[in-house]
Design a protein around this motif. Structure first.
Motif, mmCIF file in Angstrom:
data_model
loop_
_atom_site.group_PDB
_atom_site.id
_atom_site.type_symbol
_atom_site.label_atom_id
_atom_site.label_comp_id
_atom_site.label_asym_id
_atom_site.label_seq_id
_atom_site.Cartn_x
_atom_site.Cartn_y
_atom_site.Cartn_z
ATOM 1 N N VAL A 106 -5.680 1.857 4.989
ATOM 2 C CA VAL A 106 -6.246 2.844 5.919
ATOM 3 C C VAL A 106 -5.144 3.781 6.406
ATOM 4 O O VAL A 106 -5.326 5.006 6.453
ATOM 5 N N ALA A 107 -3.979 3.221 6.737
ATOM 6 C CA ALA A 107 -2.855 4.062 7.176
ATOM 7 C C ALA A 107 -2.431 5.013 6.050
ATOM 8 O O ALA A 107 -2.164 6.193 6.299
ATOM 9 N N GLY A 108 -2.383 4.505 4.820
ATOM 10 C CA GLY A 108 -2.044 5.364 3.681
ATOM 11 C C GLY A 108 -3.050 6.488 3.499
ATOM 12 O O GLY A 108 -2.684 7.634 3.223
ATOM 13 N N THR A 113 -4.501 12.247 3.855
ATOM 14 C CA THR A 113 -5.564 13.214 4.162
ATOM 15 C C THR A 113 -5.314 13.959 5.471
ATOM 16 O O THR A 113 -6.193 14.683 5.941
ATOM 17 N N ALA A 114 -4.130 13.812 6.037
ATOM 18 C CA ALA A 114 -3.827 14.460 7.329
ATOM 19 C C ALA A 114 -4.000 15.973 7.268
ATOM 20 O O ALA A 114 -4.366 16.600 8.259
ATOM 21 N N ASP A 115 -3.726 16.570 6.105
ATOM 22 C CA ASP A 115 -3.839 18.022 5.965
ATOM 23 C C ASP A 115 -5.241 18.475 5.558
ATOM 24 O O ASP A 115 -5.475 19.659 5.318
ATOM 25 N N GLY A 116 -6.193 17.544 5.463
ATOM 26 C CA GLY A 116 -7.570 17.901 5.149
ATOM 27 C C GLY A 116 -7.892 17.912 3.659
ATOM 28 O O GLY A 116 -9.039 18.133 3.287
ATOM 29 N N GLN A 137 -0.801 13.028 13.020
ATOM 30 C CA GLN A 137 -1.491 12.022 12.200
ATOM 31 C C GLN A 137 -0.614 11.513 11.066
ATOM 32 O O GLN A 137 -0.483 10.303 10.870
ATOM 33 N N GLU A 138 -0.005 12.426 10.328
ATOM 34 C CA GLU A 138 0.798 12.023 9.174
ATOM 35 C C GLU A 138 2.007 11.191 9.592
ATOM 36 O O GLU A 138 2.306 10.162 8.977
#
Length: 188
Positions: A106-108, A113-116, A137-138
């Motif tokens: 989940v962390a990976g 996907t932090a940048d969408g 987030q990242e």
């Protein structure tokens, strides 16, 4: 060898999932450590993370399959020589390994996907970015991912050492079952 587990042995599906995931987790840990030293101009700067992400998604699918398979099968009996605290510790360790793998994945996912952007899995399919744009987030997910990776690899190492201890010192059937042999008839 049967596909399903019996009271005295693991079936080939459980064995395959266990050993495939063990090798993949070790490989992913090594790849993650190696990726951290890549410079922007290194040819693997983009390919390494892409491979890491793709394998991570496939590992998540395997983890869900493994948990599902485990819930639908009996578990071979613990060796009768095990003490109560050994039984409890072994079961808690297995649950901790599953929980760590899930949290790590989940962390990976949150890092990736932090940048969408979705995660491309080797051109086969994309996993959409459902949660993105959170403050830091990242970075936060990255710190959590790294800590969980170290904890997972250390706990997996203790797990492996315990299996070896049971095999070579206690001489019980703990490791024999995970090697695909029947605990009641350990000879190949």
């Amino acid at each position: 060898m049967p596909a399903k587990n019996t009271a005295s042995r693991y079936g080939w599906v459980s064995l395959s999932l266990h050993w495939l995931m063990a090798l993949a987790v070790i490989g992913m840990f090594a790849l993650g450590i190696w990726m951290r030293q890549l410079s922007y101009y290194d040819p693997w700067y983009r390919d390494g993370p892409s491979i890491h992400k793709g394998i991570g998604i496939l590992l998540f699918i395997l983890l869900v399959a493994r948990i599902g398979w485990r819930s639908m099968n009996i578990r071979p009996s613990d060796d009768p020589a095990l003490k109560a605290w050994e039984r409890i510790t072994a079961h808690l360790t297995h649950y901790a390994l599953y929980a760590l793998m899930l949290a790590l994945m989940v962390a990976g996912y949150l890092i990736s996907t932090a940048d969408g952007r979705p995660i491309d899995v080797f051109g086969l399919f994309n996993v959409p970015a459902t949660l993105h744009g959170l403050p830091d987030q990242e970075d936060i997910a990255g710190e959590i991912h790294e800590i969980l990776a170290w904890v997972l690899i250390l706990l997996a190492g203790v797990h492996a050492l315990a299996a070896l201890k049971h095999h070579f010192i206690n001489r019980d059937s703990t490791l024999i079952k995970m090697l695909g042999r029947d605990a009641n008839n350990p000879k190949p």
